[in-house]
Design a protein around this motif. Structure first.
Motif, mmCIF file in Angstrom:
data_model
loop_
_atom_site.group_PDB
_atom_site.id
_atom_site.type_symbol
_atom_site.label_atom_id
_atom_site.label_comp_id
_atom_site.label_asym_id
_atom_site.label_seq_id
_atom_site.Cartn_x
_atom_site.Cartn_y
_atom_site.Cartn_z
ATOM 1 N N MET A 1 0.824 -1.219 0.000
ATOM 2 C CA MET A 1 0.000 0.000 0.000
ATOM 3 C C MET A 1 0.858 1.270 0.000
ATOM 4 S SD MET A 1 -3.065 -1.065 -0.119
ATOM 5 C CE MET A 1 -3.840 -2.665 0.045
ATOM 6 N N TRP A 2 2.070 1.159 0.525
ATOM 7 C CA TRP A 2 2.914 2.356 0.593
ATOM 8 C C TRP A 2 3.375 2.804 -0.789
ATOM 9 C CZ3 TRP A 2 2.284 4.888 4.821
ATOM 10 C CH2 TRP A 2 1.954 4.193 5.990
ATOM 11 N N THR A 3 3.249 1.899 -1.777
ATOM 12 C CA THR A 3 3.606 2.336 -3.148
ATOM 13 C C THR A 3 2.568 3.333 -3.689
ATOM 14 O OG1 THR A 3 2.510 0.388 -4.092
ATOM 15 C CG2 THR A 3 4.895 0.260 -3.773
ATOM 16 N N LEU A 4 1.464 3.463 -2.978
ATOM 17 C CA LEU A 4 0.443 4.453 -3.374
ATOM 18 C C LEU A 4 0.909 5.841 -2.926
ATOM 19 C CD1 LEU A 4 -2.663 2.442 -2.091
ATOM 20 C CD2 LEU A 4 -2.091 2.830 -4.487
ATOM 21 N N GLY A 5 2.009 6.295 -3.446
ATOM 22 C CA GLY A 5 2.470 7.631 -3.073
ATOM 23 C C GLY A 5 3.919 7.694 -2.654
ATOM 24 N N SER A 6 4.661 6.601 -2.824
ATOM 25 C CA SER A 6 6.078 6.670 -2.439
ATOM 26 C C SER A 6 6.943 6.850 -3.672
ATOM 27 C CB SER A 6 6.492 5.403 -1.695
ATOM 28 O OG SER A 6 6.439 4.293 -2.559
ATOM 29 N N CYS A 7 8.055 7.550 -3.472
ATOM 30 C CA CYS A 7 9.032 7.702 -4.542
ATOM 31 C C CYS A 7 10.384 7.920 -3.874
ATOM 32 C CB CYS A 7 8.680 8.884 -5.435
ATOM 33 S SG CYS A 7 9.816 9.046 -6.815
#
Lengths: 417, 314
Positions: A128-134
């Motif tokens: 879920m953290w890939t929903l906005g991580s870079c």
């Protein structure tokens, strides 16, 4: 004594805050947050929950629901012009690095770290953290996670004595077996652009393909991707004739009406599983997508985060809203109102599993989810456009898979120089 | 009393000099009245066009993290002429404009002639004819998109019922997709041309028709040699309006085909939208917009030239 008058406003403010705190309200009570939300299954849930947040915190919410293109265009115009039109935006997973590199939205990393216990971050599934991580930034907080799933007509499979496919080979043979008597084995999104591009990317991931190489450079025409496109195009012989022009809604209609027996889908709506929504309701089920034989299971993952506009003057209140929205009890209500889960506790709660029997499938898909099968980079719109054209040309027999993907590769390479 | 012997010209000149301040004040007053509209046009029409022209000479991506705007001279224009998608889009746009406006004009003329006849119920027909014009083009496109659906669209259903195979549907086949979009445009905009031409027919002097009839001209001859020549200026006005609009085709491509199948319905305005508002490549998008603007201006200028000639002759 005369200096005391300078303290009067401060005392009044403290009294107000004290009263607010006594009533359980936020220190930002009275503020109004503008929230821009993409029009999706979860947007109605956000709207429905808004009065509860206001009641609890005293912070008002103006929730605006916009179409996909509209919210993206409005957000970019807002960020570039620093006009502070909205305090919060829901953000597509593929916008993550574009927003991070431009500092359009607030980096929430330190806030998440600070409030980790309150947020129960351990309960949020890692993907879920890939929903906005870079890189090392978290420019959006997970809001709704979508798992790539295979929807199938369980009644038809049961009648045929078949189990849902677990391998790509079985998927093809099942699609062939069900294509008879005016019914079709499978249905895809063939319309040019995002529909065909994203649909193809599911099959690409299932067969071990990837749009970027290990160095982050495009490899649209890799052997695995060409093979995946050939497979994808070949499946159209088992799809309704009009599928070459289908978009998401048409695909669901075709499956929901019982015209086609299988389709790959994101778990965004799953309306065909809800009673009375479609003729196939009650007869359909979902399972994890099949993969190439011997391949480690990896499933498409997508969804939306919620981000604070870097120009917002109400970041404290906005963060309060994000925290409130991620509370486990609120998340359950959010799901009941049409949203999708991000927490393990929601997906494993016995009452929730009883209400949503497919949650174990979603949990498995999330645990093996890949949020980068659609690259989360600023160049994604151009890549999707190039792939969408290539796929559409191939399924319309206007190009070979190799030639179409070679052209797509040539068109995006200059973006990476 | 001193007698003056001024010529008429001198008297007029003196009056003119005395009147100049007054006229100036009057002009200022008039300017004040039009100022809001003038400011509106300058801010919302002139400035964007000029700014768009300006940035067309730059490599300028709105979402570029470096926020750089690099001068590239005619680079974006050269890119347009070597971009296969733009070249196809230009070709498709021209086919669409010629096809749609041509059919609409012919059909519109026919309908206008019918409307001009005093038949029972004609007032109702004229009113109903306005219906397509009142609809939002995007809504029209969505409805036609549903009609065209090969598997559950009503059009496909009835065609299958009478034994006509429709395969992938009208918009699913590269050979028929653009024609299908032309049909959508014809459905919505033929009534506009019909109404414009109808008003043109109504304004023609009846004496000429009566004289031609007395001279033994048949109804066809009266139409061919009296009505049509007199109608030429009106036809040209209708053509100018529709041509300019047809070049800007967007809604039906956006809602029905997305430019597909393949590149079959890729048109300039839709491609500009994608480049400018999806990729945010503002420089290249602006260059293509400028080219489209110049083409529309060129077509309009040609029409007006012909129009002037026709008006002189009429």
């Amino acid at each position: 004594m005369r200096h005391l008058r300078h303290f009067v406003p401060v005392l009044v403010l403290l009294a107000v805050l004290g009263t607010a705190a006594a009533q359980g309200q936020s220190q930002y009570a009275g503020a109004t947050l503008n929230v821009s939300v993409e029009s999706d299954q979860y947007s109605a849930a956000m709207q429905a929950l808004a009065p509860d947040f206001t009641k609890e915190t005293g912070i008002k919410l103006n929730v605006s629901i916009l179409g996909y293109s509209e919210i993206y265009q409005r957000a970019i115009a807002d960020f570039v012009g620093h006009t502070d039109q909205a305090d919060l935006y829901t953000t597509d997973i593929v916008w993550s690095c574009e927003f991070a590199q431009n500092h359009y939205t607030e980096d929430l990393t330190s806030l998440i770290k600070r409030d980790a216990a309150e947020l129960k971050t351990d309960d949020i599934l890692p993907v879920m953290w890939t929903l906005g991580s870079c890189d090392n930034e978290q420019i959006a907080f997970p809001l709704v996670g979508y798992a790539g799933v295979l929807a199938y007509n369980k009644a038809a499979f049961d009648a045929a004595g078949l189990q849902p496919p677990t391998t790509v080979k079985q998927l093809v043979s099942d699609a062939a077996a069900f294509t008879k008597n005016g019914k079709y084995g499978i249905v895809m999104n063939g319309a040019r652009g995002s529909p065909s591009a994203q649909d193809y990317m599911f099959y690409m991931l299932m067969t071990g393909g990837s749009l970027l190489d290990a160095n982050g450079k495009p490899q649209l025409n890799s052997a695995a991707n060409v093979a995946a496109l050939k497979l994808y195009a070949s499946l159209f012989q088992y799809a309704p004739p009009g599928a070459v022009s289908y978009s998401w809604g048409d695909r669901v209609t075709s499956f929901g009406n019982g015209n086609a027996m299988m389709m790959m889908d994101f778990s965004a709506g799953l309306d065909y599983l809800k009673p009375g929504k479609f003729p196939v309701s009650g007869k359909a089920a979902i399972t994890t997508p099949p993969v190439t034989e011997g391949m480690k299971p990896v499933y498409p993952f997508g969804g939306w985060g919620i981000a604070i506009n870097a120009d917002s003057r109400q970041k404290g209140a906005a963060w309060d809203y994000i925290k409130w929205l991620s509370r486990p009890d609120i998340r359950k209500r959010f799901v009941e109102l049409g949203g999708q889960p991000i927490r393990t506790s929601t997906l494993t709660d016995p009452a929730m599993v009883k209400a949503y029997p497919y949650f174990p499938v979603l949990l498995k898909a999330f645990q093996n989810g890949n949020g980068d099968f659609r690259p989360r980079i600023p160049e994604y719109p151009q890549i999707e456009n190039a792939v969408g054209l290539a796929v559409n040309l191939v399924i319309n027999n206007q190009e070979t898979a190799q030639a179409a993907l070679d052209a797509a590769q040539t068109s995006v390479e200059p973006l990476f120089k | 009393m001193k007698k003056t012997n001024l010529t008429v010209e001198e008297q007029a000149s003196r009056r003119g000099r005395r009147g100049r301040p007054l006229r100036f004040i009057r002009s200022l007053g008039a300017l004040a009245w039009v100022a809001p509209a003038l400011v509106f046009v300058l801010v919302f029409a002139f400035y964007p066009v000029l700014y768009s022209f300006f940035i067309s000479f730059f490599k300028y991506r709105l979402t570029d993290p470096s926020h750089q705007r690099t001068f590239v001279g005619l680079g974006n224009y050269i890119q347009a002429f070597t971009d296969p998608t733009f070249v196809v889009a230009v070709r498709n746009t021209l086919v669409f404009v010629v096809g749609a406006v041509g059919v609409e004009t012919l059909l519109g003329l026919g309908i206008a002639v019918l409307l001009n006849r005093e038949l029972p119920g004609m007032a109702l027909v004229r009113t109903l004819l306005l219906a397509p014009l009142t609809l939002t083009p995007l809504v029209v496109a969505l409805v036609w998109g549903a009609l065209y659906n090969a598997d559950f669209g009503p059009l496909s259903f009835y065609l299958k019922q009478i034994g006509i195979p429709i395969g992938r549907g009208p918009v699913g086949e590269p050979s028929t997709a653009l024609a299908s979009l032309i049909l959508v445009d014809v459905w919505q905009w033929t009534p506009l041309i019909a109404l414009i031409l109808f008003t043109g027919l109504r304004s023609q002097p009846t004496e000429l028709h009566e004289a031609a009839a007395i001279d033994g001209a048949s109804p066809w001859q009266r139409f061919r040699f009296v009505s049509v020549p007199l109608l030429q200026p009106t036809i040209l006005v209708a053509l100018v309006i529709r041509t300019m609009d047809a070049f800007k085709l967007f809604d039906s491509v956006f809602a029905i085909t997305g430019g597909g199948p393949g590149r079959a319905t890729e048109v300039v305005n839709y491609y500009i939208f994608k480049v400018g508002l999806t990729f945010f490549d503002m420089g290249y998008g602006a260059a293509m917009s400028t080219l489209l603007f110049l083409v529309i201006v060129g077509f309009s200028a040609a029409y007006f030239r012909v129009l002037n000639r026709v008006w002189t002759n009429v």
